[in-house]
Scaffold this motif. Sequence first.
Motif, mmCIF file in Angstrom:
data_model
loop_
_atom_site.group_PDB
_atom_site.id
_atom_site.type_symbol
_atom_site.label_atom_id
_atom_site.label_comp_id
_atom_site.label_asym_id
_atom_site.label_seq_id
_atom_site.Cartn_x
_atom_site.Cartn_y
_atom_site.Cartn_z
ATOM 1 N N CYS A 105 4.914 30.163 -39.145
ATOM 2 C CA CYS A 105 3.921 30.730 -38.228
ATOM 3 C C CYS A 105 2.505 30.338 -38.614
ATOM 4 O O CYS A 105 1.606 30.373 -37.783
ATOM 5 C CB CYS A 105 4.059 32.251 -38.188
ATOM 6 S SG CYS A 105 3.653 33.076 -39.751
ATOM 7 N N SER A 106 2.300 29.956 -39.883
ATOM 8 C CA SER A 106 0.946 29.664 -40.351
ATOM 9 C C SER A 106 0.993 28.715 -41.544
ATOM 10 O O SER A 106 2.051 28.475 -42.129
ATOM 11 C CB SER A 106 0.256 30.958 -40.780
ATOM 12 O OG SER A 106 0.935 31.517 -41.898
ATOM 13 N N ILE B 111 7.862 33.431 -33.340
ATOM 14 C CA ILE B 111 6.942 32.403 -32.848
ATOM 15 C C ILE B 111 7.622 31.584 -31.754
ATOM 16 O O ILE B 111 8.851 31.527 -31.685
ATOM 17 C CB ILE B 111 6.467 31.455 -33.974
ATOM 18 C CG1 ILE B 111 7.645 30.791 -34.669
ATOM 19 C CG2 ILE B 111 5.620 32.197 -34.975
ATOM 20 C CD1 ILE B 111 7.253 29.687 -35.618
ATOM 21 N N ASN C 298 2.109 24.603 -32.037
ATOM 22 C CA ASN C 298 2.169 25.194 -33.379
ATOM 23 C C ASN C 298 2.374 24.066 -34.379
ATOM 24 O O ASN C 298 3.482 23.589 -34.579
ATOM 25 C CB ASN C 298 3.298 26.217 -33.484
ATOM 26 C CG ASN C 298 3.408 26.803 -34.875
ATOM 27 O OD1 ASN C 298 2.628 26.492 -35.772
ATOM 28 N ND2 ASN C 298 4.404 27.659 -35.067
ATOM 29 N N ARG C 299 1.310 23.667 -35.041
ATOM 30 C CA ARG C 299 1.405 22.528 -35.960
ATOM 31 C C ARG C 299 2.101 22.876 -37.263
ATOM 32 O O ARG C 299 2.371 21.996 -38.076
ATOM 33 C CB ARG C 299 0.028 21.934 -36.211
ATOM 34 C CG ARG C 299 -0.923 22.854 -36.936
ATOM 35 C CD ARG C 299 -2.273 22.242 -37.007
ATOM 36 N NE ARG C 299 -2.912 22.593 -38.265
ATOM 37 C CZ ARG C 299 -4.110 22.229 -38.611
ATOM 38 N NH1 ARG C 299 -4.803 21.467 -37.807
ATOM 39 N NH2 ARG C 299 -4.616 22.582 -39.749
ATOM 40 N N TYR C 300 2.384 24.151 -37.510
ATOM 41 C CA TYR C 300 3.052 24.556 -38.741
ATOM 42 C C TYR C 300 4.538 24.869 -38.523
ATOM 43 O O TYR C 300 5.191 25.350 -39.446
ATOM 44 C CB TYR C 300 2.360 25.779 -39.343
ATOM 45 C CG TYR C 300 0.910 25.532 -39.625
ATOM 46 C CD1 TYR C 300 0.507 24.613 -40.588
ATOM 47 C CD2 TYR C 300 -0.080 26.186 -38.903
ATOM 48 C CE1 TYR C 300 -0.828 24.366 -40.836
ATOM 49 C CE2 TYR C 300 -1.419 25.949 -39.148
ATOM 50 C CZ TYR C 300 -1.783 25.037 -40.114
ATOM 51 O OH TYR C 300 -3.108 24.794 -40.360
ATOM 52 N N ARG C 301 5.048 24.632 -37.333
ATOM 53 C CA ARG C 301 6.434 24.996 -37.059
ATOM 54 C C ARG C 301 7.385 24.374 -38.061
ATOM 55 O O ARG C 301 7.128 23.270 -38.524
ATOM 56 C CB ARG C 301 6.811 24.643 -35.624
ATOM 57 C CG ARG C 301 6.865 23.160 -35.369
ATOM 58 C CD ARG C 301 7.278 22.869 -33.942
ATOM 59 N NE ARG C 301 7.294 21.425 -33.820
ATOM 60 C CZ ARG C 301 6.789 20.745 -32.843
ATOM 61 N NH1 ARG C 301 6.247 21.355 -31.835
ATOM 62 N NH2 ARG C 301 6.829 19.441 -32.844
ATOM 63 N N CYS D 164 9.826 32.907 -38.128
ATOM 64 C CA CYS D 164 9.274 32.158 -39.261
ATOM 65 C C CYS D 164 10.233 32.341 -40.440
ATOM 66 O O CYS D 164 10.603 33.475 -40.764
ATOM 67 C CB CYS D 164 7.881 32.693 -39.610
ATOM 68 S SG CYS D 164 7.179 31.995 -41.114
ATOM 69 N N TRP E 76 8.544 28.022 -30.351
ATOM 70 C CA TRP E 76 8.726 26.674 -30.888
ATOM 71 C C TRP E 76 8.170 25.675 -29.885
ATOM 72 O O TRP E 76 8.782 25.359 -28.876
ATOM 73 C CB TRP E 76 10.205 26.403 -31.138
ATOM 74 C CG TRP E 76 10.458 25.068 -31.745
ATOM 75 C CD1 TRP E 76 10.523 23.871 -31.100
ATOM 76 C CD2 TRP E 76 10.679 24.782 -33.121
ATOM 77 N NE1 TRP E 76 10.764 22.855 -31.976
ATOM 78 C CE2 TRP E 76 10.869 23.389 -33.242
ATOM 79 C CE3 TRP E 76 10.731 25.554 -34.264
ATOM 80 C CZ2 TRP E 76 11.113 22.770 -34.442
ATOM 81 C CZ3 TRP E 76 10.983 24.927 -35.460
ATOM 82 C CH2 TRP E 76 11.173 23.552 -35.543
ATOM 83 N N ASN E 77 6.948 25.185 -30.138
ATOM 84 C CA ASN E 77 6.366 24.155 -29.283
ATOM 85 C C ASN E 77 5.393 23.306 -30.092
ATOM 86 O O ASN E 77 5.064 23.632 -31.230
ATOM 87 C CB ASN E 77 5.689 24.761 -28.049
ATOM 88 C CG ASN E 77 4.524 25.655 -28.391
ATOM 89 O OD1 ASN E 77 3.934 25.564 -29.458
ATOM 90 N ND2 ASN E 77 4.183 26.543 -27.470
#
Length: 62
Positions: free
Chosen positions: A27-28, A15, A21-24, A8, A17-18
């Motif tokens: 991490c959050s 994290i 994960n909507r925040y890529r 991050c 990378w896929n």
Amino acid sequence: MKQPVVNCPQCGKIIIWNSANRYRPFCSERCKMIDLGQWATESYRIPESEKQEGETLKKDEK
């Protein structure tokens, strides 16, 4: 195929990378909002190059 693993950019947490994960690349949502706040307050800046002696900028010329 092995999924890429990244850190991050805000907190350094590892994290995967896929698309799950909507925040890529963050991490959050918290890390994403901290980064956005730094952009909004202009904490991220490209430093200006120093003027050479005798050199003028176009906006200074009259």
